[in-house]
Design an enzyme around this catalytic site. Structure first.
Site, short mmCIF file in Angstrom:
data_model
loop_
_atom_site.label_atom_id
_atom_site.label_comp_id
_atom_site.label_asym_id
_atom_site.label_seq_id
_atom_site.Cartn_x
_atom_site.Cartn_y
_atom_site.Cartn_z
N ASP A 113 0.87 -1.24 -0.26
CA ASP A 113 0.24 -0.28 -0.11
C ASP A 113 0.66 1.46 0.10
O ASP A 113 0.46 2.72 0.74
CB ASP A 113 -1.13 0.09 1.06
CG ASP A 113 -2.06 1.06 1.09
OD1 ASP A 113 -2.50 0.75 -0.22
OD2 ASP A 113 -2.77 1.18 1.59
N LYS A 139 3.22 1.54 -5.15
CA LYS A 139 3.70 1.02 -6.36
C LYS A 139 2.64 0.37 -7.23
O LYS A 139 3.22 0.76 -9.08
CB LYS A 139 4.74 -0.70 -6.07
CG LYS A 139 5.36 -0.58 -5.04
CD LYS A 139 6.30 -1.71 -4.33
CE LYS A 139 5.49 -2.69 -4.00
NZ LYS A 139 4.72 -2.09 -2.61
N THR A 140 1.60 -0.19 -7.55
CA THR A 140 1.13 -0.07 -8.73
C THR A 140 0.35 0.87 -9.07
O THR A 140 0.47 0.95 -10.35
CB THR A 140 -0.12 -0.60 -8.09
OG1 THR A 140 0.51 -2.41 -7.81
CG2 THR A 140 -0.66 -0.97 -9.35
N HIS A 197 3.28 -7.29 -0.04
CA HIS A 197 2.78 -7.80 1.45
C HIS A 197 3.58 -8.95 1.76
O HIS A 197 4.00 -9.98 0.62
CB HIS A 197 1.47 -8.04 1.61
CG HIS A 197 0.55 -8.82 2.73
ND1 HIS A 197 0.93 -9.64 3.08
CD2 HIS A 197 -0.44 -8.02 3.47
CE1 HIS A 197 0.21 -10.31 4.86
NE2 HIS A 197 -0.64 -8.57 4.19
#
Length: 199
Positions: A14, A17-18, A72
């Site tokens: 979170d 990055k994406t 994660h």
């Protein structure tokens, strides 16, 4: 000169990055329904940014390929699969959270894998003030000491307003144009080949 640069993202879950890769490439690398529902990267994602350069009167096509890895801890195996054999790493750190456990873990993994070039992207700068950015920059400098990212540039960006992202893209273009074809290629290592997977 090489006509491609393979870039891996790294960092805590979170931290943006994406979203960062999507702003640069226009593609959401979270392709699984579960990823989109949870807002959480599970599998390695791939996206590409095309660069055109005129060299000697000829138009040449260059590619910056992004390998977006999960942040994660439960998906650390997928992260390991994604960062092996890349040319360049982007360590992504959210300005509001700061340095987190997988920030340190991903940095250590990339160090052990022998990645030699990269940069730090400080995301979510729209959520903090300048004092926080300055303090965190000093913390990041201490974190990077004795790692492959020591003295690497830090790019403060906002995935909301896109502030700072053009500077990051310019740096990636510069890195591609100045890339040594032998960078990161140790002849003693096993062969690695990234496969753009679909399920």
């Amino acid at each position: 000169q090489s006509n491609s640069l393979i870039v891996a993202t790294a960092g805590h879950v979170d931290h943006g990055k994406t979203s960062l890769v999507k702003h640069i490439t226009g593609k959401n690398t979270d392709t699984l329904t579960e990823e989109q529902e949870r807002g959480l990267t599970i599998n390695v994602g791939f996206a590409y940014h095309q660069v055109e350069e005129t060299i000697g009167g000829d138009t040449c096509q260059f590619t910056i390929g992004f390998v977006d890895v999960p942040g994660h801890i439960d998906f650390i195996n997928n992260m390991l699969a994604g960062v092996g054999g890349v040319d360049f790493a982007l360590l992504v750190i959210a300005a509001d959270d700061g340095i987190m456990p997988q920030t340190r873990e991903h940095l250590a993994i990339m160090d052990l894998l022998g990645i030699s070039k990269g940069a730090v992207v400080l995301t979510k700068i729209d959520r903090v003030d300048n004092a926080r950015i300055n303090a965190l920059t000093l913390e990041i400098d201490r974190l990077l000491y004795n790692t492959f990212l020591v003295k690497s540039p830090i790019f403060p960006v906002s995935n909301q307003s896109k502030d700072g992202i053009p500077d990051l893209i310019s740096h990636l273009h510069w890195t591609l144009k100045n890339k040594n074809p032998d960078t990161n290629k140790n002849q003693d290592n096993n062969f690695r080949f990234l496969v753009d997977r679909a399920f």
